[in-house]
Write a protein that holds these residues in place. Structure first.
Motif, PDB file in Angstrom:
ATOM      1  N   GLN A   1      50.327  54.555  72.803  1.00 24.68           N
ATOM      2  CA  GLN A   1      50.001  55.032  71.473  1.00 24.68           C
ATOM      3  C   GLN A   1      50.421  54.012  70.422  1.00 24.68           C
ATOM      4  OE1 GLN A   1      50.992  59.424  70.979  1.00 24.68           O
ATOM      5  NE2 GLN A   1      52.315  58.881  72.684  1.00 24.68           N
ATOM      6  N   SER A   2      49.716  54.017  69.327  1.00 22.74           N
ATOM      7  CA  SER A   2      50.116  53.197  68.189  1.00 22.74           C
ATOM      8  C   SER A   2      50.998  54.035  67.270  1.00 22.74           C
ATOM      9  CB  SER A   2      48.875  52.715  67.422  1.00 22.74           C
ATOM     10  OG  SER A   2      48.195  53.823  66.850  1.00 22.74           O
ATOM     11  N   ALA A   3      51.680  53.342  66.354  1.00 30.37           N
ATOM     12  CA  ALA A   3      52.519  54.067  65.398  1.00 30.37           C
ATOM     13  C   ALA A   3      51.666  55.016  64.557  1.00 30.37           C
ATOM     14  CB  ALA A   3      53.263  53.078  64.510  1.00 30.37           C
TER      15      ALA A   3
ATOM     16  N   ILE B   1      75.083  52.728  61.528  1.00 30.31           N
ATOM     17  CA  ILE B   1      73.979  53.334  62.268  1.00 30.31           C
ATOM     18  C   ILE B   1      73.364  52.276  63.178  1.00 30.31           C
ATOM     19  CG2 ILE B   1      71.609  54.205  62.065  1.00 30.31           C
ATOM     20  CD1 ILE B   1      72.440  55.777  59.651  1.00 30.31           C
ATOM     21  N   VAL B   2      73.080  52.652  64.415  1.00 28.19           N
ATOM     22  CA  VAL B   2      72.369  51.787  65.359  1.00 28.19           C
ATOM     23  C   VAL B   2      71.027  52.440  65.667  1.00 28.19           C
ATOM     24  CG1 VAL B   2      72.392  50.700  67.633  1.00 28.19           C
ATOM     25  CG2 VAL B   2      74.532  50.977  66.360  1.00 28.19           C
ATOM     26  N   THR B   3      69.946  51.676  65.499  1.00 26.91           N
ATOM     27  CA  THR B   3      68.617  52.236  65.686  1.00 26.91           C
ATOM     28  C   THR B   3      67.769  51.331  66.561  1.00 26.91           C
ATOM     29  OG1 THR B   3      66.682  53.140  64.525  1.00 26.91           O
ATOM     30  CG2 THR B   3      67.684  51.144  63.602  1.00 26.91           C
ATOM     31  N   GLU B   4      66.497  51.683  66.701  1.00 30.98           N
ATOM     32  CA  GLU B   4      65.560  50.901  67.496  1.00 30.98           C
ATOM     33  C   GLU B   4      65.208  49.597  66.781  1.00 30.98           C
ATOM     34  OE1 GLU B   4      64.491  51.759  70.446  1.00 30.98           O
ATOM     35  OE2 GLU B   4      64.468  53.937  70.615  1.00 30.98           O
TER      36      GLU B   4
ATOM     37  N   PRO C   1      55.442  50.909  69.776  1.00 27.52           N
ATOM     38  CA  PRO C   1      55.161  51.478  68.446  1.00 27.52           C
ATOM     39  C   PRO C   1      56.116  52.586  68.035  1.00 27.52           C
ATOM     40  CG  PRO C   1      53.506  52.161  70.048  1.00 27.52           C
ATOM     41  CD  PRO C   1      54.324  51.091  70.706  1.00 27.52           C
ATOM     42  N   LEU C   2      56.576  53.402  68.990  1.00 24.40           N
ATOM     43  CA  LEU C   2      57.506  54.478  68.632  1.00 24.40           C
ATOM     44  C   LEU C   2      58.827  53.905  68.143  1.00 24.40           C
ATOM     45  CD1 LEU C   2      58.104  57.472  68.438  1.00 24.40           C
ATOM     46  CD2 LEU C   2      58.815  57.438  70.835  1.00 24.40           C
ATOM     47  N   ALA C   3      59.309  52.846  68.796  1.00 17.96           N
ATOM     48  CA  ALA C   3      60.536  52.192  68.348  1.00 17.96           C
ATOM     49  C   ALA C   3      60.352  51.620  66.951  1.00 17.96           C
ATOM     50  CB  ALA C   3      60.935  51.088  69.324  1.00 17.96           C
ATOM     51  N   HIS C   4      59.213  50.997  66.709  1.00 20.28           N
ATOM     52  CA  HIS C   4      58.943  50.422  65.387  1.00 20.28           C
ATOM     53  C   HIS C   4      58.912  51.514  64.320  1.00 20.28           C
ATOM     54  CE1 HIS C   4      57.351  47.291  62.697  1.00 20.28           C
ATOM     55  NE2 HIS C   4      56.606  48.261  62.180  1.00 20.28           N
TER      56      HIS C   4
END
Length: 229
Positions: free
Chosen positions: A35-37, A72-75, A84-87
């Motif tokens: 999937q795309s964002a 905070i630590v994120t993708e 895309p989900l991480a982005h």
């Protein structure tokens, strides 16, 4: 037989976290679907009358104002579109960090829920694909208060989430995305520049260092690390 959200919560608690929440308001069509964002957002909008971005941001802002994290630590960003989900997560977190400090954003969280604006000190992302970052944490790093290496301690939790054994990374790299600390004091390591006293409102009391068999445990951890590499 427990659900993945439940196992994720138990895994994080097992290694010292306060807990883990899974946001059911933002489902995925499939964990394996390509999937795309934009398609992820479009799917969320089906459940949110077209307000998915604002709802997701407000949700994260509420979590930030509730927990009041300093770091905070994120993708990581995924400019090539391979994750895309991480982005999307990265962009939503950065927006929420900015809005959480703005008293005019979702002011009902302040007037009704009793929360307060909160300014996060630092935000890190975990780069993918073996890329390096400003901070690097070795899985073989010895932690006397834990009685083992960081990697060994993390395995207590990973075994509750993974169905098959997977070897953890030799090191975890993190890139610094946001730094609100003065004079670059926050760039040395993950919590550099953060002054929180053990036993205070944001930190537990430090556990006692395990003295018995400390050297033997350290040697055993080093041997396991040598075998893995």
């Amino acid at each position: 037989n427990a659900s993945l959200p439940r196992r994720t919560h138990e895994a994080l608690v097992a290694i010292g976290a306060s807990g883990a929440d899974t946001s059911w308001q933002f489902p995925l069509r499939s964990a394996t679907a390509n999937q795309s964002a934009a398609s992820v957002l479009a799917y969320w909008n089906e459940f949110a009358d077209g307000q998915a971005t604002r709802n997701a941001t407000a949700h994260l802002v509420r979590r930030i104002r509730t927990w009041r994290p300093e770091v905070i630590v994120t993708e990581d960003v995924s400019t090539r579109g391979d994750n895309p989900l991480a982005h999307l997560t990265n962009q939503l977190v950065l927006t929420a960090v900015q809005q959480a400090a703005d008293a005019t954003f979702n002011s009902d969280q302040i007037t009704t829920a009793g929360l307060e604006p909160w300014k996060v000190k630092k935000v890190y992302a975990v780069p993918s694909g073996g890329r390096t970052g400003a901070v690097s944490i070795s899985a073989a790093q010895w932690a006397p208060r834990l009685g083992g290496s960081l990697g060994e301690y993390a395995q207590r939790g990973s075994g509750l989430v993974q169905t098959d054994y997977e070897r953890g990374p030799a090191q975890v790299n993190m890139s610094l995305l946001v730094d609100h600390l003065p004079q670059q004091t926050g760039r040395r390591d993950l919590f550099s520049g953060i002054a929180l006293t053990p036993g205070g409102e944001a930190r537990r009391e430090l556990p006692e260092v395990v003295q018995e068999n400390l050297e033997a445990l350290s040697r055993a951890a080093q041997k396991r690390h040598n075998v893995q590499i």
